[in-house]
Design a protein around this motif. Structure first.
Motif, PDB file in Angstrom:
ATOM      1  N   PHE A  14      51.299  39.073  -4.015  1.00  0.00           N
ATOM      2  CA  PHE A  14      52.689  38.624  -3.932  1.00  0.00           C
ATOM      3  C   PHE A  14      52.851  37.494  -2.916  1.00  0.00           C
ATOM      4  CE2 PHE A  14      53.566  42.897  -5.770  1.00  0.00           C
ATOM      5  CZ  PHE A  14      54.275  42.478  -6.893  1.00  0.00           C
ATOM      6  N   LEU A  15      52.090  37.539  -1.832  1.00  0.00           N
ATOM      7  CA  LEU A  15      52.147  36.447  -0.857  1.00  0.00           C
ATOM      8  C   LEU A  15      51.659  35.146  -1.487  1.00  0.00           C
ATOM      9  CD1 LEU A  15      50.862  38.241   2.373  1.00  0.00           C
ATOM     10  CD2 LEU A  15      53.208  37.532   1.876  1.00  0.00           C
ATOM     11  N   VAL A  16      50.587  35.230  -2.255  1.00  0.00           N
ATOM     12  CA  VAL A  16      50.055  34.051  -2.934  1.00  0.00           C
ATOM     13  C   VAL A  16      51.070  33.542  -3.967  1.00  0.00           C
ATOM     14  CG1 VAL A  16      48.231  33.213  -4.488  1.00  0.00           C
ATOM     15  CG2 VAL A  16      47.639  34.616  -2.488  1.00  0.00           C
ATOM     16  N   ALA A  17      51.680  34.460  -4.695  1.00  0.00           N
ATOM     17  CA  ALA A  17      52.698  34.065  -5.676  1.00  0.00           C
ATOM     18  C   ALA A  17      53.896  33.403  -4.987  1.00  0.00           C
ATOM     19  CB  ALA A  17      53.151  35.275  -6.482  1.00  0.00           C
ATOM     20  N   GLY A  18      54.119  33.772  -3.732  1.00  0.00           N
ATOM     21  CA  GLY A  18      55.224  33.206  -2.974  1.00  0.00           C
ATOM     22  C   GLY A  18      54.906  31.887  -2.295  1.00  0.00           C
ATOM     23  N   GLY A  19      53.690  31.400  -2.465  1.00  0.00           N
ATOM     24  CA  GLY A  19      53.354  30.083  -1.946  1.00  0.00           C
ATOM     25  C   GLY A  19      52.241  30.022  -0.919  1.00  0.00           C
ATOM     26  N   ALA A  20      51.770  31.152  -0.444  1.00  0.00           N
ATOM     27  CA  ALA A  20      50.663  31.158   0.518  1.00  0.00           C
ATOM     28  C   ALA A  20      49.344  30.943  -0.212  1.00  0.00           C
ATOM     29  CB  ALA A  20      50.626  32.484   1.270  1.00  0.00           C
ATOM     30  N   THR A  21      48.383  30.383   0.491  1.00  0.00           N
ATOM     31  CA  THR A  21      47.036  30.332  -0.071  1.00  0.00           C
ATOM     32  C   THR A  21      46.425  31.724   0.086  1.00  0.00           C
ATOM     33  OG1 THR A  21      45.926  29.772   2.002  1.00  0.00           O
ATOM     34  CG2 THR A  21      46.763  27.923   0.653  1.00  0.00           C
ATOM     35  N   LEU A  22      45.370  31.981  -0.644  1.00  0.00           N
ATOM     36  CA  LEU A  22      44.703  33.268  -0.531  1.00  0.00           C
ATOM     37  C   LEU A  22      44.228  33.499   0.906  1.00  0.00           C
ATOM     38  CD1 LEU A  22      43.647  35.849  -1.830  1.00  0.00           C
ATOM     39  CD2 LEU A  22      41.599  34.590  -2.506  1.00  0.00           C
ATOM     40  N   LYS A  23      43.668  32.467   1.516  1.00  0.00           N
ATOM     41  CA  LYS A  23      43.187  32.586   2.898  1.00  0.00           C
ATOM     42  C   LYS A  23      44.341  32.878   3.849  1.00  0.00           C
ATOM     43  CE  LYS A  23      40.557  30.295   6.483  1.00  0.00           C
ATOM     44  NZ  LYS A  23      39.748  29.178   6.895  1.00  0.00           N
ATOM     45  N   GLN A  24      45.470  32.179   3.692  1.00  0.00           N
ATOM     46  CA  GLN A  24      46.629  32.432   4.547  1.00  0.00           C
ATOM     47  C   GLN A  24      47.128  33.867   4.391  1.00  0.00           C
ATOM     48  OE1 GLN A  24      49.110  29.303   2.962  1.00  0.00           O
ATOM     49  NE2 GLN A  24      48.881  28.046   4.801  1.00  0.00           N
ATOM     50  N   ALA A  25      47.192  34.337   3.151  1.00  0.00           N
ATOM     51  CA  ALA A  25      47.658  35.692   2.890  1.00  0.00           C
ATOM     52  C   ALA A  25      46.736  36.709   3.548  1.00  0.00           C
ATOM     53  CB  ALA A  25      47.739  35.939   1.381  1.00  0.00           C
ATOM     54  N   GLN A  26      45.441  36.534   3.389  1.00  0.00           N
ATOM     55  CA  GLN A  26      44.475  37.464   3.978  1.00  0.00           C
ATOM     56  C   GLN A  26      44.557  37.454   5.497  1.00  0.00           C
ATOM     57  OE1 GLN A  26      40.904  35.966   2.142  1.00  0.00           O
ATOM     58  NE2 GLN A  26      41.085  37.352   0.394  1.00  0.00           N
ATOM     59  N   GLU A  27      44.654  36.278   6.079  1.00  0.00           N
ATOM     60  CA  GLU A  27      44.724  36.178   7.534  1.00  0.00           C
ATOM     61  C   GLU A  27      46.006  36.808   8.072  1.00  0.00           C
ATOM     62  OE1 GLU A  27      44.199  32.032   8.408  1.00  0.00           O
ATOM     63  OE2 GLU A  27      42.015  32.157   8.202  1.00  0.00           O
ATOM     64  N   HIS A  28      47.105  36.596   7.369  1.00  0.00           N
ATOM     65  CA  HIS A  28      48.372  37.178   7.823  1.00  0.00           C
ATOM     66  C   HIS A  28      48.319  38.697   7.794  1.00  0.00           C
ATOM     67  CE1 HIS A  28      52.569  37.374   8.799  1.00  0.00           C
ATOM     68  NE2 HIS A  28      52.794  38.120   7.736  1.00  0.00           N
ATOM     69  N   ILE A  29      47.776  39.245   6.727  1.00  0.00           N
ATOM     70  CA  ILE A  29      47.663  40.706   6.634  1.00  0.00           C
ATOM     71  C   ILE A  29      46.757  41.236   7.743  1.00  0.00           C
ATOM     72  CG2 ILE A  29      46.795  42.607   5.213  1.00  0.00           C
ATOM     73  CD1 ILE A  29      47.838  40.990   2.759  1.00  0.00           C
ATOM     74  N   GLU A  30      45.646  40.566   7.989  1.00  0.00           N
ATOM     75  CA  GLU A  30      44.733  40.997   9.049  1.00  0.00           C
ATOM     76  C   GLU A  30      45.396  40.933  10.418  1.00  0.00           C
ATOM     77  OE1 GLU A  30      41.172  38.663   8.758  1.00  0.00           O
ATOM     78  OE2 GLU A  30      40.713  39.420   6.760  1.00  0.00           O
ATOM     79  N   GLU A  31      46.142  39.859  10.674  1.00  0.00           N
ATOM     80  CA  GLU A  31      46.793  39.688  11.976  1.00  0.00           C
ATOM     81  C   GLU A  31      47.935  40.668  12.186  1.00  0.00           C
ATOM     82  OE1 GLU A  31      47.983  35.604  11.903  1.00  0.00           O
ATOM     83  OE2 GLU A  31      45.929  34.870  12.157  1.00  0.00           O
ATOM     84  N   GLU A  32      48.590  41.072  11.113  1.00  0.00           N
ATOM     85  CA  GLU A  32      49.773  41.939  11.198  1.00  0.00           C
ATOM     86  C   GLU A  32      49.530  43.306  10.567  1.00  0.00           C
ATOM     87  OE1 GLU A  32      52.420  41.108  12.880  1.00  0.00           O
ATOM     88  OE2 GLU A  32      51.804  39.038  13.261  1.00  0.00           O
ATOM     89  N   ILE A  33      48.283  43.790  10.617  1.00  0.00           N
ATOM     90  CA  ILE A  33      47.941  45.022   9.915  1.00  0.00           C
ATOM     91  C   ILE A  33      48.760  46.223  10.397  1.00  0.00           C
ATOM     92  CG2 ILE A  33      45.965  45.628  11.372  1.00  0.00           C
ATOM     93  CD1 ILE A  33      46.354  46.124   7.529  1.00  0.00           C
ATOM     94  N   ASP A  34      49.073  46.279  11.676  1.00  0.00           N
ATOM     95  CA  ASP A  34      49.879  47.404  12.165  1.00  0.00           C
ATOM     96  C   ASP A  34      51.268  47.391  11.530  1.00  0.00           C
ATOM     97  OD1 ASP A  34      47.803  48.335  13.755  1.00  0.00           O
ATOM     98  OD2 ASP A  34      48.517  47.264  15.539  1.00  0.00           O
ATOM     99  N   TRP A  35      51.863  46.216  11.440  1.00  0.00           N
ATOM    100  CA  TRP A  35      53.185  46.067  10.836  1.00  0.00           C
ATOM    101  C   TRP A  35      53.134  46.439   9.353  1.00  0.00           C
ATOM    102  CZ3 TRP A  35      55.276  42.105   7.470  1.00  0.00           C
ATOM    103  CH2 TRP A  35      56.669  42.146   7.348  1.00  0.00           C
TER     104      TRP A  35
END
Length: 56
Positions: A14-35
């Motif tokens: 869904f993040l990729v569908a919303g305009g993020a690259t796959l790498k950006q989506a993966q990094e965001h999830i990793e950085e905010e995993i607790d959230w």
């Protein structure tokens, strides 16, 4: 744990569908995993979680 991983994979899509690259989506999830884990535990759908992340 497997359910959380599967859920995060759906959020990623869904993040990729919303305009993020796959790498950006993966990094965001990793950085905010607790959230994201909190959102998962609270019963939020992957699409809802991605919408929350994209609205920040």
């Amino acid at each position: 744990m497997a359910a959380l991983i599967a859920w995060c994979t759906e959020v990623e899509g869904f993040l990729v569908a919303g305009g993020a690259t796959l790498k950006q989506a993966q990094e965001h999830i990793e950085e905010e995993i607790d959230w994201f884990t909190d959102l998962f535990i609270d019963g939020m759908t992957p699409q809802q979680a991605a919408n929350e992340a994209l609205s920040d």
